[in-house]
Design an enzyme around this catalytic site. Structure first.
Site, PDB file in Angstrom:
ATOM      1  N   ALA A   1       0.996   2.839   5.666  1.00  0.00           N
ATOM      2  CA  ALA A   1       2.086   2.619   4.704  1.00  0.00           C
ATOM      3  C   ALA A   1       3.424   2.621   5.449  1.00  0.00           C
ATOM      4  O   ALA A   1       3.541   1.984   6.486  1.00  0.00           O
ATOM      5  CB  ALA A   1       2.024   3.657   3.589  1.00  0.00           C
ATOM      6  N   SER A   2       4.400   3.376   5.003  1.00  0.00           N
ATOM      7  CA  SER A   2       5.753   3.259   5.557  1.00  0.00           C
ATOM      8  C   SER A   2       5.924   3.854   6.950  1.00  0.00           C
ATOM      9  O   SER A   2       6.955   3.606   7.594  1.00  0.00           O
ATOM     10  CB  SER A   2       6.772   3.884   4.598  1.00  0.00           C
ATOM     11  OG  SER A   2       7.017   3.001   3.523  1.00  0.00           O
TER      12      SER A   2
END
Length: 368
Positions: free
Chosen positions: A98-99
């Protein structure tokens, strides 16, 4: 009339009962008790046993890495790679980051700077034709100070029927064509935006004349021998890959696979997968490596000075807690991720989960 009131009262009591159960009982995790005089080895054993217990209660499905002086003191996984529980996780299993992917994207930009193919203070319009934000620089994108609104997903949803699978190129075209109004002038303030990092990934593609996936593979992951790390999304040539984990939701006894949607052809803001073993190498990378000079590496951890003279706390893909501690987290498609480094103590802590874990933040708080 009384019957109706009793029915309504019964429904209200059931709803109240559910919320009491959910917040008071279900969302709780067993306490992690680590005596103050415990040795490092004893702490590791206690954390390991605790995570085993959480996994047995279906409150954790993932991996942990704790390092000291670049070497693992605890590196282990618990649970399964997918909703069907057909394959157990191991330290080479690749989790969706993800981020946390943003620091990988930043490393790609830093490598282009190292090769003198870009400069951090170049205008983005130098690389992207008809870019609607005249004064935004690459550094603004890296530091999340561009003022560009995080609207690419909304724009994609409106044009869903024409798009097919969203890619970095298509996402940037949507921004160029629609010209969403900037939220503020460049460097006016910090505002976290996924859009900044898909623009950075697109710049990598345009400058290198490679896909973001292939550039990162050829120039970062292979040289670092990060064999369990790669960019993967719906436009990748292979539909899956060895060791890949799939996201799933495990809630109240029900397990459901979480699949990518049409927007999951973009990368840069996310899209990187990595393993517990590879995070040992990734932690070392940020101290020193053969790809990027130490002077250049320091740029990632500088707190940017805003127009009003105040300091922001977002570097190049890193949240800067203080001069010694940096971190990032992420959540997308059932993935929950967390990575923190203390450069003074030479320690790091990674926690990865692929099961939409509602307990993730509490687990982090207990271990930190």
């Amino acid at each position: 009339m009384k019957v109706v009131l009793y029915i309504i009262l019964g429904i209200v009591l059931v709803v109240i009962g559910f919320f009491v159960w959910f917040f008071v009982f279900f969302l709780q995790v067993p306490e992690l008790n680590i005596p103050k005089n415990s040795s490092e080895k004893e702490k590791v054993v206690l954390i390991d046993n605790w995570l085993e217990k959480l996994n047995s209660e279906r409150k954790f499905n993932g991996g942990i890495l704790i390092t000291k002086n670049g070497e693992p003191t605890l590196a282990k996984t618990y649970g399964f790679t997918n909703s069907k529980k057909t394959e157990k996780l191991n330290n080479n299993s690749s989790f969706r980051l993800a981020s946390i992917s943003k620091q990988f994207t930043a490393s790609g930009i830093m490598l282009l700077k190292e090769k003198e193919l870009i400069d951090y203070d170049d205008l983005v319009s130098k690389y992207i034709s008809n870019f609607p934000y005249d004064n935004v620089t690459i550094r603004n994108l890296l530091n999340q100070t561009s003022g560009i609104p995080d609207t690419y997903l909304d724009l994609a949803e409106k044009a869903k029927d024409e798009i097919g699978i969203l890619t970095n190129e298509k996402a940037i075209k949507l921004i160029v064509d629609n010209k969403p109004k900037a939220n503020f002038p460049p460097n006016e303030k910090y505002e976290y935006s996924n859009t900044n990092y898909i623009i950075l990934a697109r710049i990598i593609e345009l400058v290198s004349n490679q896909s973001f996936e292939n550039f990162m593979k050829d120039n970062i992951f292979i040289p670092l021998e990060m064999n369990g790390t790669r960019v993967w999304n719906l436009i990748s040539e292979d539909k899956t890959f060895k060791g890949k984990t799939d996201g799933f939701e495990d809630f109240a006894g029900e397990i459901r696979e979480i699949k990518p949607t049409f927007v999951d052809g973009v990368a840069g803001d996310g899209g990187v997968f990595s393993s517990i073993n590879d995070f040992v190498k990734w932690d070392k990378f940020w101290y020193e490596n053969k790809l990027i000079s130490n002077e250049n590496l320091k740029e990632a951890f500088k707190r940017p000075t805003l127009n009003n003279g105040k300091k922001s706390n977002y570097g190049f893909g890193w949240v800067i807690i203080n001069e010694d501690v940096v971190m990032h987290n992420g959540a997308w498609l059932a993935a929950n991720t967390y990575f923190v480094r203390n450069t003074k103590k030479k320690t790091s802590f990674v926690l990865l989960d692929n099961s939409s874990n509602l307990f993730f933040d509490k687990i982090i708080g207990s271990i930190k």
